[in-house]
Motif scaffolding. Structure first.
Motif, PDB file in Angstrom:
ATOM      1  N   GLU A  63     -12.342  30.412 -74.024  1.00  0.00           N
ATOM      2  CA  GLU A  63     -10.978  29.887 -74.173  1.00  0.00           C
ATOM      3  C   GLU A  63      -9.997  30.849 -73.510  1.00  0.00           C
ATOM      4  O   GLU A  63     -10.019  32.045 -73.810  1.00  0.00           O
ATOM      5  N   LYS A  64      -9.134  30.333 -72.641  1.00  0.00           N
ATOM      6  CA  LYS A  64      -8.212  31.222 -71.926  1.00  0.00           C
ATOM      7  C   LYS A  64      -7.127  31.782 -72.851  1.00  0.00           C
ATOM      8  O   LYS A  64      -6.607  32.859 -72.635  1.00  0.00           O
TER       9      LYS A  64
ATOM     10  N   SER B  24      -4.556  20.589 -79.656  1.00  0.00           N
ATOM     11  CA  SER B  24      -5.288  20.376 -80.906  1.00  0.00           C
ATOM     12  C   SER B  24      -4.573  20.879 -82.153  1.00  0.00           C
ATOM     13  O   SER B  24      -4.894  20.450 -83.262  1.00  0.00           O
TER      14      SER B  24
ATOM     15  N   ASN C   9      -0.613  18.236 -82.681  1.00  0.00           N
ATOM     16  CA  ASN C   9      -0.525  16.771 -82.776  1.00  0.00           C
ATOM     17  C   ASN C   9      -0.003  16.309 -84.139  1.00  0.00           C
ATOM     18  O   ASN C   9       0.274  17.096 -85.021  1.00  0.00           O
ATOM     19  N   TRP C  10       0.088  14.993 -84.263  1.00  0.00           N
ATOM     20  CA  TRP C  10       0.628  14.411 -85.508  1.00  0.00           C
ATOM     21  C   TRP C  10      -0.344  14.532 -86.672  1.00  0.00           C
ATOM     22  O   TRP C  10       0.059  14.361 -87.828  1.00  0.00           O
TER      23      TRP C  10
ATOM     24  N   TRP D  35      -2.962  12.381 -87.144  1.00  0.00           N
ATOM     25  CA  TRP D  35      -3.428  11.054 -87.558  1.00  0.00           C
ATOM     26  C   TRP D  35      -4.898  10.883 -87.177  1.00  0.00           C
ATOM     27  O   TRP D  35      -5.306  11.245 -86.065  1.00  0.00           O
TER      28      TRP D  35
ATOM     29  N   VAL E 117     -11.981  30.781 -67.828  1.00  0.00           N
ATOM     30  CA  VAL E 117     -13.075  30.498 -66.899  1.00  0.00           C
ATOM     31  C   VAL E 117     -12.440  30.193 -65.552  1.00  0.00           C
ATOM     32  O   VAL E 117     -11.653  29.264 -65.415  1.00  0.00           O
TER      33      VAL E 117
ATOM     34  N   HIS F 212      -5.189  10.505 -78.252  1.00  0.00           N
ATOM     35  CA  HIS F 212      -5.963  10.001 -79.398  1.00  0.00           C
ATOM     36  C   HIS F 212      -7.131  10.904 -79.763  1.00  0.00           C
ATOM     37  O   HIS F 212      -8.005  10.496 -80.524  1.00  0.00           O
ATOM     38  N   GLY F 213      -7.200  12.100 -79.228  1.00  0.00           N
ATOM     39  CA  GLY F 213      -8.436  12.883 -79.325  1.00  0.00           C
ATOM     40  C   GLY F 213      -8.640  13.638 -80.615  1.00  0.00           C
ATOM     41  O   GLY F 213      -9.748  14.067 -80.909  1.00  0.00           O
ATOM     42  N   PHE F 214      -7.578  13.826 -81.389  1.00  0.00           N
ATOM     43  CA  PHE F 214      -7.748  14.571 -82.646  1.00  0.00           C
ATOM     44  C   PHE F 214      -8.617  13.767 -83.612  1.00  0.00           C
ATOM     45  O   PHE F 214      -9.625  14.264 -84.115  1.00  0.00           O
ATOM     46  N   GLY F 215      -8.252  12.527 -83.846  1.00  0.00           N
ATOM     47  CA  GLY F 215      -8.972  11.701 -84.819  1.00  0.00           C
ATOM     48  C   GLY F 215     -10.432  11.504 -84.464  1.00  0.00           C
ATOM     49  O   GLY F 215     -11.316  11.584 -85.325  1.00  0.00           O
TER      50      GLY F 215
HETATM   51  C1  LIG Z   1       2.452  15.798 -79.795  1.00  0.00           C
HETATM   52  C2  LIG Z   1       1.057  15.268 -79.860  1.00  0.00           C
HETATM   53  C3  LIG Z   1       0.711  14.351 -80.861  1.00  0.00           C
HETATM   54  C4  LIG Z   1      -0.601  13.870 -80.951  1.00  0.00           C
HETATM   55  N1  LIG Z   1      -0.961  13.122 -82.042  1.00  0.00           N
HETATM   56  C5  LIG Z   1      -2.271  12.773 -82.214  1.00  0.00           C
HETATM   57  C6  LIG Z   1      -2.692  12.129 -83.401  1.00  0.00           C
HETATM   58  O1  LIG Z   1      -1.930  11.940 -84.341  1.00  0.00           O
HETATM   59  N2  LIG Z   1      -3.992  11.737 -83.495  1.00  0.00           N
HETATM   60  C7  LIG Z   1      -4.891  11.952 -82.478  1.00  0.00           C
HETATM   61  O2  LIG Z   1      -6.038  11.528 -82.603  1.00  0.00           O
HETATM   62  N3  LIG Z   1      -4.529  12.637 -81.368  1.00  0.00           N
HETATM   63  C8  LIG Z   1      -3.245  13.061 -81.218  1.00  0.00           C
HETATM   64  N4  LIG Z   1      -2.870  13.766 -80.113  1.00  0.00           N
HETATM   65  C9  LIG Z   1      -3.871  14.042 -79.082  1.00  0.00           C
HETATM   66  C10 LIG Z   1      -4.815  15.158 -79.468  1.00  0.00           C
HETATM   67  O3  LIG Z   1      -4.104  16.288 -79.937  1.00  0.00           O
HETATM   68  C11 LIG Z   1      -5.650  15.529 -78.231  1.00  0.00           C
HETATM   69  O4  LIG Z   1      -6.229  14.354 -77.682  1.00  0.00           O
HETATM   70  C12 LIG Z   1      -6.768  16.508 -78.575  1.00  0.00           C
HETATM   71  O5  LIG Z   1      -6.260  17.618 -79.289  1.00  0.00           O
HETATM   72  C13 LIG Z   1      -7.412  16.971 -77.270  1.00  0.00           C
HETATM   73  O6  LIG Z   1      -8.271  18.031 -77.575  1.00  0.00           O
HETATM   74  P1  LIG Z   1      -8.914  18.868 -76.384  1.00  0.00           P
HETATM   75  O7  LIG Z   1      -9.844  19.821 -77.013  1.00  0.00           O
HETATM   76  O8  LIG Z   1      -9.427  17.921 -75.346  1.00  0.00           O
HETATM   77  O9  LIG Z   1      -7.676  19.589 -75.675  1.00  0.00           O
HETATM   78  P2  LIG Z   1      -6.803  20.853 -76.096  1.00  0.00           P
HETATM   79  O10 LIG Z   1      -6.570  20.937 -77.546  1.00  0.00           O
HETATM   80  O11 LIG Z   1      -5.601  20.816 -75.224  1.00  0.00           O
HETATM   81  O12 LIG Z   1      -7.728  22.073 -75.720  1.00  0.00           O
HETATM   82  C14 LIG Z   1      -8.106  22.387 -74.405  1.00  0.00           C
HETATM   83  C15 LIG Z   1      -8.299  23.893 -74.341  1.00  0.00           C
HETATM   84  O13 LIG Z   1      -8.929  24.235 -73.132  1.00  0.00           O
HETATM   85  C16 LIG Z   1      -8.434  25.504 -72.734  1.00  0.00           C
HETATM   86  N5  LIG Z   1      -8.727  25.693 -71.311  1.00  0.00           N
HETATM   87  C17 LIG Z   1      -8.367  24.872 -70.287  1.00  0.00           C
HETATM   88  N6  LIG Z   1      -8.829  25.354 -69.116  1.00  0.00           N
HETATM   89  C18 LIG Z   1      -9.502  26.496 -69.398  1.00  0.00           C
HETATM   90  C19 LIG Z   1     -10.187  27.442 -68.596  1.00  0.00           C
HETATM   91  N7  LIG Z   1     -10.307  27.318 -67.267  1.00  0.00           N
HETATM   92  N8  LIG Z   1     -10.758  28.503 -69.207  1.00  0.00           N
HETATM   93  C20 LIG Z   1     -10.689  28.648 -70.564  1.00  0.00           C
HETATM   94  N9  LIG Z   1     -10.016  27.783 -71.370  1.00  0.00           N
HETATM   95  C21 LIG Z   1      -9.440  26.713 -70.791  1.00  0.00           C
HETATM   96  C22 LIG Z   1      -6.958  25.403 -73.074  1.00  0.00           C
HETATM   97  O14 LIG Z   1      -6.345  26.675 -73.167  1.00  0.00           O
HETATM   98  C23 LIG Z   1      -6.983  24.650 -74.384  1.00  0.00           C
HETATM   99  O15 LIG Z   1      -6.972  25.517 -75.498  1.00  0.00           O
HETATM  100  C24 LIG Z   1      -1.561  14.261 -79.976  1.00  0.00           C
HETATM  101  C25 LIG Z   1      -1.219  15.168 -78.971  1.00  0.00           C
HETATM  102  C26 LIG Z   1       0.073  15.701 -78.929  1.00  0.00           C
HETATM  103  C27 LIG Z   1       0.408  16.718 -77.874  1.00  0.00           C
END
Ligand SMILES: Cc1cc2nc3c(=O)[nH]c(=O)nc-3n(C[C@H](O)[C@H](O)[C@H](O)COP(=O)(O)OP(=O)(O)OC[C@H]3O[C@@H](n4cnc5c(N)ncnc54)[C@H](O)[C@@H]3O)c2cc1C
Length: 423
Positions: free
Chosen positions: A38-39, A47, A50-51, A53, A175, A387-390
């Protein structure tokens, strides 16, 4: 947290958001040697912002099998760590017959998939919320098995479970690029050195397109800016999460409410939005009610950002440890006002904190959970489009199945990367 980098693992995961950590948890439980890089910090980006949900309601039907499988995993997580997971129910309220007709259409396709949602008429609404509403709702789409969890706790808890099962997690370890030899993935190059791996999973959230592009893989993904606020604790009698169209709210474990609205999203014009405008135009047309277009600094920032980089020098992943954009106070302030008008019990609620995040979106608002055919051993789990949290825990389990060549948890066809390839 681990400190010394391993020389070799079976699977290296890029990104410690809910998707990367859930994938690591599923792999570690299966006895796979897995490490997450993780960077910034665990759940520093979407993550934790988000809300909170965890819903089936309103989801694209292609995601519903994953959403249903995620419920069992959330129960399992909650049984081991308190992440505030509760099946409070989620309701989308309706003010017009056309709202109800839209919900009916959605329900007709969701019911055969086993989603226990239902349409409620006006006289059933008092059973949903104890507080009186000043708005003339005519009904709602409600799913009692939907719920909420606390984003500030959830991914950290999944990380603990993954570590307990044998995974290693390295924060502040960007990375830089993929290591390849003989036409296939052989590991990763981090800012702290190389790690050999048989397979690499990119769960990089809003950064995945940049990383893919540098690897010669095209991934159509844009960022949408979204804002949220948290209120001071208030006894408003609303336990379920509600989408009131011009506001959304869900009760938090700290006694306050997370408040936002779909219209609090902003799509900045960037070089990528120009490059990808043909692919994203239909999505923009269908979402334009909720999405404001903005021309600002981000265009120049992203124009100046290198898109090609190697193993030697620093990359944008080191320059931007955590995306932490400023919230749009106006739009979330409007959402809180609308909530107060609809439910007078919120009158005493004050803004305790506000924040924003960048949602990573794909043209069809469906994530990619897939192997990358052109780079054997490279996998992508990204583009969760708000939608990725749920579904996160189930998406991670699906990714782990694909990496191991197991029978997948659900049919992964809708999530293949190759659907974006131009004919
Ligand atoms: C305001 C808001 C409200 C939302 N509400 C909801 C909700 O209510 N319900 C729901 O289901 N979803 C919701 N979402 C969406 C949900 O939060 C995301 O879909 C989900 O968190 C995505 O997870 P992820 O692990 O793919 O990405 P992230 O949580 O963004 O994590 C990706 C990680 O990868 C790391 N990274 C990237 N590139 C590199 C690299 N080269 N080297 C090392 N590390 C790297 C980043 O630093 C980051 O920490 C919401 C999002 C937001 C912003």
């Amino acid at each position: 947290m681990a400190s010394v980098l391993p020389r070799q693992v079976d699977v290296a995961i890029i990104g410690a958001g809910i998707i990367g950590m859930s994938t690591a948890w599923a792999l570690a439980k299966a006895g796979v040697r897995v490490a997450v890089f993780e960077k910034g910090v665990i759940a520093g980006e979407q993550s934790s912002r988000n809300w909170g949900w965890i819903r089936t309601v309103g989801r694209d039907h292609k995601e519903l099998p994953l959403a249903m499988r995620a419920i069992d995993l959330w129960k399992d997580i909650q049984s081991q760590h308190d992440v505030g997971y509760r099946q409070t129910g989620v309701a989308y309220l309706a003010e017009s017959q056309s709202d109800m007709d839209g919900y009916r259409k959605w329900l007709d396709k969701a019911e055969p998939l086993g989603v226990p949602a239902q349409l409620l008429a006006r006289d059933q609404l008092p059973d949903l919320f104890k507080s009186r509403s000043e708005r003339n709702w005519i009904g709602a789409l409600h799913c009692p098995v939907d719920g909420v969890a606390e984003p500030e706790r959830a991914t950290h808890a999944i990380a603990k479970l993954a570590i307990a099962a044998g995974a290693q997690v390295f924060e502040q370890t960007a990375v830089r690029c993929l290591d390849q030899s003989g036409g296939r993935t052989s590991g990763i190059v981090t800012e702290r050195g190389r790690v050999a791996a048989d397979a690499v999973v990119l769960a990089g959230g809003a950064w995945s397109r940049l990383f893919c592009g540098n690897t010669g893989v095209s991934f159509p993904q844009l960022k949408v800016h979204a804002s949220v606020l948290r209120t001071t604790p208030v006894d408003a009698g609303l336990d379920l999460a509600i989408n009131g169209k011009d506001f959304t709210c869900r009760k938090r474990a700290d006694g306050g409410y997370s408040v936002s609205q779909l219209g609090a999203s902003v799509a900045d014009l960037t070089p990528d939005s120009i490059r990808l405008c043909r692919q994203f135009f239909p999505a923009w047309l269908s979402e334009k009610k909720y999405l404001k277009l903005r021309v600002g600094r981000r265009f120049l920032d992203e124009l100046m950002m290198p898109t090609r980089f190697g193993a030697q020098g620093p990359t944008p992943f080191e320059a931007y440890r955590t995306l932490d954009p400023a919230p749009g106070m106006k739009s979330i302030g409007v959402a809180l006002d609308k909530l107060k008008q609809a439910f007078p019990e919120f009158q005493s609620a004050q803004v305790a904190h506000a924040w924003a995040g960048f949602i990573d979106v794909t043209p069809d608002a469906i994530p990619v959970i897939s192997g990358v055919e052109s780079v054997p051993g490279f996998y992508l789990a990204s583009g969760f489009s708000g939608h990725g949290f749920g579904i996160g825990p189930a998406a991670g389990a699906l990714m782990a199945d694909l990496v191991q060549g197991n029978t997948p948890l659900v049919d992964p066809h809708a999530f293949r990367l190759s659907k974006y390839e131009r004919p």
